[in-house]
Design an enzyme around this catalytic site. Structure first.
Site: not given
Length: 636
Positions: A70, A321
């Site tokens: 680029e 329980s």
């Protein structure tokens, strides 16, 4: 010459007056696991995903390839590359159309920050001005980082880190050459080259990048689907954002692989559950106290009648329980009972309260071990009556739980589930039992409970040696299973978030199989339990001290030894310590941190010598095996 200098000064002033756009754009809030793996990311404005890019978190191969393709003179120009701009103009004149834009990486950053186009001369001039200003105020590394943070990669994906998760399913710190080339090519035309929509265009653009930098075209196909970003533990992420609305990153103790495995387990079992039913799973490492997985529901949705947005790891429900092991541990700790103490399991009234066993059958004389194994109701209610319901509530709070009482005051019904607790509460409580390391319950008492729970015969295919307990609340509204080995606790809950009944749901039949499968997914073999502490009485019923052979001698309970000095929780300024005991039957045995320091003491005041600075646990056992203890700290 003077005119040129004046022109240059005017240009300098013009650049200096540039109002720069905000460079620190909002990034996605992230939740990460204990190893830094991404677990959840939230969108920013307009639903965009813009993950924060660490300055040193990108593969150098990508940045080198980006600059080579680029902007070859990136490190030599001042924001605008005059040579590239002249070349672009010449190419446009020769071809009669725009062939290349001549934009540097800095100009592209300017365009991204302002979200401006490139199709007009004023727009290009504005990008040049911002690029010059950026170069004056920032270093090249900062500008490159801004590019990697803002570059578009198709759809609502911005930034290279969002792109690598979307297209490759990984962080950007290690990329292949082909992957890096695709990431260089995509921002130039993110929609026209989207791999999931235009794979051939994406591949051609990638190969042009490879050719430009002198690399061979790749035979690797481009990814043809966009991967969803991780969305693990969404309930936990939501809770963290509510608790800390300004935070941008949450580092948790969760383990992404374990979380993913437990979530899949919940999803599989959810397929076979009735409409409106939910499922929650929690995994705790009790050696560290860290939660490593939390599944609040099988699906994070309310579609198809699934109440998935409700986090059922935090919802208060009846524990059934599952509190019984805590009751027995407290009783063993206080010398009210021993695993081999005999209880009368028969119809019993406690004032107006007359509990029944789940199956309506009474077994007569049973040991505490048998009573807990069979989950009988009369023995734990009798123990709660002796301990006091409020002491049980205080113990739960001390163990990290936050119990909620429907009527505001604890009664004996709390022993059988008459209290609100969450899965998180129960996992924390069981974590202390599993350690066994708690200032509230002696290690020997916690170990004794674990020994009983490990002795429960598992069904075929379940891991042998797992300490576990199941529970079913009144009306089959909740089904529970909590289990632990030498390192981990896993809790499972099944029910309807609205509290209505799930006919036929039982902890043993429905939650326990998920618990066993969860341990199988977590590890290949169970971590061994610790050995019994030195002061553990490993005796049969007949060999126990008389007061422990059968439960119910109130006079003996009043005569148990009690630590007068030092009291539990005391902080001592001097290391020389004299233990003072009231009650109990002489002679006495004194242990410090599990080691015997005195035996056969014929007085209730015992000099135990000098204690080391820090925390110590002092236990006194009388001639009948009854004990009292204090956890203290000696100042340094």
């Amino acid at each position: 010459m003077l005119a040129a200098a004046s022109l240059h000064d005017a240009w300098d002033a013009w650049v200096d007056r540039t109002i720069l756009p905000a460079a620190l754009a909002e990034t996605s809030v992230e939740m990460r696991d204990r190893d830094g793996q991404l677990m959840r990311a939230f969108a920013v404005e307009d639903g965009r995903i813009r993950l924060a890019v660490p300055p040193d978190g990108v593969d150098p191969r990508l940045t080198q390839m980006l600059i080579a393709y680029e902007d070859k003179r990136f490190y030599r120009h001042n924001g605008v590359d005059g040579r590239a701009m002249l070349r672009a103009v010449a190419q446009a004149v020769q071809a009669g159309r725009v062939v290349s834009g001549g934009s540097t990486l800095t100009m592209q950053v300017a365009r991204m920050l302002e979200n401006s186009g490139t199709g007009s001369i004023p727009g290009k001039l504005r990008q040049m001005r911002v690029a010059w200003a950026l170069e004056r105020q920032m270093g090249k590394a900062d500008i490159l980082h801004l590019y990697l943070q803002h570059a578009p990669y198709g759809g609502r994906i911005e930034g290279v880190r969002s792109a690598t998760f979307t297209w490759f399913g990984k962080e950007p710190h290690r990329l292949t050459e082909a992957e890096a080339a695709l990431l260089v090519a995509l921002p130039q035309a993110p929609e026209a080259r989207r791999p999931d929509r235009r794979a051939s265009a994406a591949r051609a653009a990638r190969d042009r990048v490879l050719a430009r930098v002198g690399a061979d075209p790749s035979q690797t196909p481009v990814p043809t689907r966009a991967r969803a970003l991780p969305r693990l533990a969404p309930h936990e992420a939501d809770a963290l954002r509510v608790a800390q609305p300004g935070a941008t990153r949450f580092d948790t103790t969760l383990s992404a692989p374990v979380q993913r495995s437990m979530a899949r387990l919940a999803t599989v079992h959810n397929l076979h559950m009735a409409r409106g039913t939910s499922l929650a799973i929690m995994v705790l490492d009790h050696t560290t106290g860290q939660v490593i997985a939390r599944v609040g529901s099988p699906e994070y949705t309310d579609a198809n009648g699934r109440p998935g947005f409700i986090d059922m790891t935090r919802a208060k429900r009846s524990p059934g329980s599952t509190l019984k092991p805590v009751i027995y541990a407290l009783a063993f700790d206080r010398g009210l009972a021993h695993p081999e103490t005999v209880f009368a399991d028969r119809p019993t009234r406690f004032g107006s309260y007359a509990p029944q066993n789940f199956d309506g059958i009474f077994r007569g004389d049973v040991t505490a071990r048998q009573a807990l194994t069979l989950s009988l109701n009369i023995p734990p209610v009798a123990l709660t009556d002796a301990l006091g319901p409020e002491r049980l509530m205080a113990a739960l709070r001390a163990l990290g739980a936050d119990p909620k009482l429907p009527g505001g005051k604890a009664g004996l019904a709390v022993a059988l589930g008459g209290v609100g607790l969450s899965l998180e509460d129960l996992v924390k409580v069981y974590g202390h039992l599993a350690a066994p390391d708690t200032p509230l319950i002696a290690p020997r008492a916690a170990w004794q409970v674990g020994d009983i729970l490990r002795g429960i015969a598992p069904p075929p295919g379940a891991p042998a040696g797992l300490a576990y307990k199941t529970g079913t609340s009144y009306g089959h509204r909740d089904a529970w299973a909590i289990g632990y080995d030498g390192q981990h606790v896993i809790g499972v809950w099944i029910g309807r978030p609205d509290g209505t009944s799930v006919p036929g749901a039982f902890g043993g039949a429905h939650a326990a199989p998920i618990l066993f499968e969860a341990f199988g997914r977590l590890k290949r073999r169970l971590t061994p339990a610790p050995p019994p502490p030195p002061d553990t009485l490993l005796l049969s019923t007949a060999d126990l001290p008389p007061n422990l052979r059968r439960f119910g001698d109130a006079r003996d309970a009043m005569a148990r030894p009690k630590m007068v000095f030092p009291p539990d929780g005391a902080v001592l300024a001097h290391a020389e310590t004299v233990v003072k005991v009231a009650g109990g039957t002489l002679p006495l045995t004194v242990l410090v941190n599990g080691a015997v320091v005195t035996t056969g003491a014929a007085r209730r005041e015992v000099d135990i010598g000098t204690l080391a600075p820090g925390f110590s646990d002092i236990a006194v056992i009388d001639a009948l095996g009854r004990s009292t203890r204090s956890a203290i700290r000696v100042q340094r």
